[in-house]
Every structure is written in structure tokens, then in C-alpha cells.
Design a protein around this motif. Structure first.
Motif, PDB file in Angstrom:
ATOM      1  N   ALA A 123       0.838  -1.202   0.000  1.00  0.00           N
ATOM      2  CA  ALA A 123       0.000   0.000   0.000  1.00  0.00           C
ATOM      3  C   ALA A 123       0.873   1.253   0.000  1.00  0.00           C
ATOM      4  O   ALA A 123       1.976   1.239   0.540  1.00  0.00           O
ATOM      5  CB  ALA A 123      -0.908   0.001   1.222  1.00  0.00           C
ATOM      6  N   ALA A 124       0.352   2.348  -0.621  1.00  0.00           N
ATOM      7  CA  ALA A 124       1.155   3.567  -0.723  1.00  0.00           C
ATOM      8  C   ALA A 124       0.280   4.801  -0.871  1.00  0.00           C
ATOM      9  O   ALA A 124      -0.912   4.718  -1.145  1.00  0.00           O
ATOM     10  CB  ALA A 124       2.084   3.458  -1.935  1.00  0.00           C
ATOM     11  N   VAL A 125       0.937   5.947  -0.691  1.00  0.00           N
ATOM     12  CA  VAL A 125       0.306   7.236  -0.952  1.00  0.00           C
ATOM     13  C   VAL A 125      -0.186   7.241  -2.400  1.00  0.00           C
ATOM     14  O   VAL A 125       0.473   6.712  -3.295  1.00  0.00           O
ATOM     15  CB  VAL A 125       1.321   8.376  -0.721  1.00  0.00           C
ATOM     16  N   GLY A 126      -1.359   7.815  -2.626  1.00  0.00           N
ATOM     17  CA  GLY A 126      -1.936   7.900  -3.957  1.00  0.00           C
ATOM     18  C   GLY A 126      -3.015   6.864  -4.209  1.00  0.00           C
ATOM     19  O   GLY A 126      -3.796   7.010  -5.146  1.00  0.00           O
ATOM     20  N   THR A 165      -3.768   8.479   5.868  1.00  0.00           N
ATOM     21  CA  THR A 165      -4.739   9.563   6.006  1.00  0.00           C
ATOM     22  C   THR A 165      -5.057  10.161   4.644  1.00  0.00           C
ATOM     23  O   THR A 165      -4.326   9.976   3.677  1.00  0.00           O
ATOM     24  CB  THR A 165      -4.223  10.650   6.963  1.00  0.00           C
ATOM     25  N   GLY A 166      -6.154  10.908   4.594  1.00  0.00           N
ATOM     26  CA  GLY A 166      -6.651  11.464   3.346  1.00  0.00           C
ATOM     27  C   GLY A 166      -5.786  12.560   2.769  1.00  0.00           C
ATOM     28  O   GLY A 166      -4.899  13.111   3.420  1.00  0.00           O
ATOM     29  N   HIS A 167      -6.068  12.867   1.523  1.00  0.00           N
ATOM     30  CA  HIS A 167      -5.388  13.941   0.806  1.00  0.00           C
ATOM     31  C   HIS A 167      -6.262  15.191   0.893  1.00  0.00           C
ATOM     32  O   HIS A 167      -7.482  15.104   0.795  1.00  0.00           O
ATOM     33  CB  HIS A 167      -5.178  13.525  -0.658  1.00  0.00           C
ATOM     34  N   PRO A 168      -5.673  16.380   1.073  1.00  0.00           N
ATOM     35  CA  PRO A 168      -6.488  17.587   1.235  1.00  0.00           C
ATOM     36  C   PRO A 168      -7.210  18.046  -0.034  1.00  0.00           C
ATOM     37  O   PRO A 168      -8.174  18.796   0.046  1.00  0.00           O
ATOM     38  CB  PRO A 168      -5.482  18.643   1.699  1.00  0.00           C
ATOM     39  N   ILE A 169      -6.777  17.594  -1.219  1.00  0.00           N
ATOM     40  CA  ILE A 169      -7.355  18.091  -2.464  1.00  0.00           C
ATOM     41  C   ILE A 169      -8.126  17.020  -3.234  1.00  0.00           C
ATOM     42  O   ILE A 169      -9.173  17.283  -3.796  1.00  0.00           O
ATOM     43  CB  ILE A 169      -6.248  18.676  -3.372  1.00  0.00           C
ATOM     44  N   PRO A 171      -9.478  12.678  -3.574  1.00  0.00           N
ATOM     45  CA  PRO A 171      -9.804  11.501  -2.772  1.00  0.00           C
ATOM     46  C   PRO A 171      -8.604  10.558  -2.681  1.00  0.00           C
ATOM     47  O   PRO A 171      -7.765  10.518  -3.578  1.00  0.00           O
ATOM     48  CB  PRO A 171     -10.935  10.823  -3.550  1.00  0.00           C
ATOM     49  N   GLY A 172      -8.551   9.802  -1.597  1.00  0.00           N
ATOM     50  CA  GLY A 172      -7.503   8.800  -1.425  1.00  0.00           C
ATOM     51  C   GLY A 172      -6.444   9.198  -0.429  1.00  0.00           C
ATOM     52  O   GLY A 172      -6.564  10.183   0.295  1.00  0.00           O
ATOM     53  N   VAL A 173      -5.381   8.411  -0.400  1.00  0.00           N
ATOM     54  CA  VAL A 173      -4.326   8.555   0.601  1.00  0.00           C
ATOM     55  C   VAL A 173      -3.365   9.676   0.224  1.00  0.00           C
ATOM     56  O   VAL A 173      -2.836   9.711  -0.886  1.00  0.00           O
ATOM     57  CB  VAL A 173      -3.541   7.229   0.742  1.00  0.00           C
ATOM     58  N   GLY A 174      -3.140  10.578   1.175  1.00  0.00           N
ATOM     59  CA  GLY A 174      -2.192  11.668   0.979  1.00  0.00           C
ATOM     60  C   GLY A 174      -0.980  11.563   1.887  1.00  0.00           C
ATOM     61  O   GLY A 174       0.046  12.175   1.631  1.00  0.00           O
ATOM     62  N   TYR A 175      -1.097  10.767   2.965  1.00  0.00           N
ATOM     63  CA  TYR A 175       0.007  10.637   3.917  1.00  0.00           C
ATOM     64  C   TYR A 175      -0.037   9.250   4.522  1.00  0.00           C
ATOM     65  O   TYR A 175      -1.103   8.740   4.857  1.00  0.00           O
ATOM     66  CB  TYR A 175      -0.094  11.714   5.000  1.00  0.00           C
ATOM     67  N   PHE A 176       1.126   8.630   4.662  1.00  0.00           N
ATOM     68  CA  PHE A 176       1.277   7.286   5.218  1.00  0.00           C
ATOM     69  C   PHE A 176       2.260   7.392   6.370  1.00  0.00           C
ATOM     70  O   PHE A 176       3.370   7.886   6.195  1.00  0.00           O
ATOM     71  CB  PHE A 176       1.777   6.349   4.114  1.00  0.00           C
ATOM     72  N   GLN A 177       1.840   6.956   7.569  1.00  0.00           N
ATOM     73  CA  GLN A 177       2.702   7.057   8.736  1.00  0.00           C
ATOM     74  C   GLN A 177       2.647   5.775   9.545  1.00  0.00           C
ATOM     75  O   GLN A 177       1.652   5.052   9.507  1.00  0.00           O
ATOM     76  CB  GLN A 177       2.322   8.256   9.594  1.00  0.00           C
ATOM     77  N   VAL A 178       3.737   5.505  10.265  1.00  0.00           N
ATOM     78  CA  VAL A 178       3.837   4.310  11.097  1.00  0.00           C
ATOM     79  C   VAL A 178       4.376   4.701  12.459  1.00  0.00           C
ATOM     80  O   VAL A 178       5.035   5.727  12.609  1.00  0.00           O
ATOM     81  CB  VAL A 178       4.756   3.248  10.457  1.00  0.00           C
TER      82      VAL A 178
END
Length: 194
Positions: A123-126, A165-169, A171-178
Motif C-alpha cells: 500500500a502507498a500514498v496515492g 490519512t486522506g489527501h487535502p485536495i 480523494p484517497g491517501v495523501g500521507y502514510f505514517q507508522v
């Protein structure tokens, strides 16, 4: 801040990728195998690995000391956060890719807004949240923060989490954190504690 010359910094980074430092006995000297947390940086060579797992990435391992990472030339910049939290930027091939958060001198969050890196599951940003559900199945879930104004996809691995977490602009993932759920998930659900 007193910075060493570019030559010394380059040499230190090169040595860091060629000769891993061990602090335990001979068992710790053996190269680690890939695990549920993904491959280690020293298994990949000079360029950063393409995987960010709940243990961190490369030398940026959850629990690592800010002072030690700074002394070894792995921290580019720092900025005070909330309470005892310090935000920092990575150096080398991770510069501009990883953002770090330390609490009481210990690394508690590694995050990225780029792809790669990917999670150990791919899984990844985007990606969309539906794509994350297809990858993780019952291992993950879509959650909302306590204020009800943001959603994220959460995957638990023991006491640690992967949080997308979501992207501000768009739909979908804008940030991935662990990191530890007690820090990463709590901050998403409740916001910073101060």
C-alpha cells in the motif's frame, strides 16, 4: 549549528551503509532477514529501501534516539512540536521522503507523502481507500477522528500501526505514517495533546 563539510558527511553516510554498527554480541552482527516489518536498509545498499513498515525504515527505526541519529548525520533539520515532541527531516536518500517525530528523544513516528515507499503489503500514498481494503482485507479498517471531520485507513500490527490519512485536495491517501498506536493513532483520533 556547526555542520561538517560535505566531504565528511558524504563519507559518514557511505560508511553507514557499508558497515552496520552493532551494539550486541555476534548474533546482532548477522544481517537481519526481511520480516513482517519489511526489509532493512542495509539489505538494499546505498539507495533507500522501497518499504516503510511499523518498525520504521533504514536507520530510522521506531525507538531510535534523536541525539544518536543527529550525531551520526542522519537528521537534516528539527522543529519543536507540541510538548516534548520534536519534528525532524531525514538526510541522504530519505531526504524529502521521510518526516520524523520524536517524543522524549525517541522516534515515535515515521511518515511520508510520497510513493514509494510502500507498506510491506504494497500500500502507498496515492491509492484509494478501496484499494487499501482490497490489499488488507480484515487486517485493516476505515476509521474517523473524534471530531468526525477526517477519515483514515488503520492497520494494527501488535502495539504499532500503519495509518493512511486522506489527501487535502483529491480523494484517497495523501500521507502514510507508522509508529506506536499510542502516538500515531491517538494523534489522528484526538489531535495533538496540547
Amino acid at each position: 549549528m556547526n555542520r561538517p563539510s560535505i566531504l565528511l558527511t558524504t563519507a559518514a553516510l557511505a560508511l553507514g551503509t557499508l558497515a552496520p554498527v552493532t551494539v550486541a554480541g555476534p548474533a546482532a552482527a548477522a544481517p537481519p532477514a526481511a520480516s513482517a516489518y519489511g526489509p532493512h536498509a542495509d539489505a538494499v545498499g546505498h539507495t533507500h529501501p522501497q518499504v516503510l513498515g511499523v518498525a520504521g525504515a533504514g536507520v530510522y527505526r521506531i525507538g531510535a534516539s534523536l541525539a544518536a541519529l543527529t550525531a551520526n548525520g542522519h537528521i537534516d533539520w528539527t522543529a519543536p512540536g507540541c510538548g516534548s515532541v520534536v519534528h525532524a527531516g531525514a538526510t541522504g536518500s530519505w531526504a524529502g521522503v521521510l518526516l520524523l517525530a520524536f517524543e522524549n528523544d525517541r522516534l515515535v513516528e515515521v511518515g511520508t507523502a510520497t510513493a514509494p515507499p510502500r507498506s510491506p503489503a504494497g500500500a502507498a500514498v496515492g491509492m484509494s481507500f478501496a484499494e487499501l481494503e482490497a490489499i488488507y482485507g480484515r487486517r485493516g479498517s476505515l476509521i474517523r477522528n473524534d471530531a468526525g471531520d477526517a477519515e483514515a485507513y488503520l492497520v494494527r500490527v501488535g502495539s504499532r500501526v500503519e495509518l493512511f490519512t486522506g489527501h487535502p485536495i483529491r480523494p484517497g491517501v495523501g500521507y502514510f505514517q507508522v509508529g506506536p498506536a499510542s502516538f500515531v493513532e491517538r494523534n489522528f483520533r484526538q489531535g495533538p495533546s496540547c
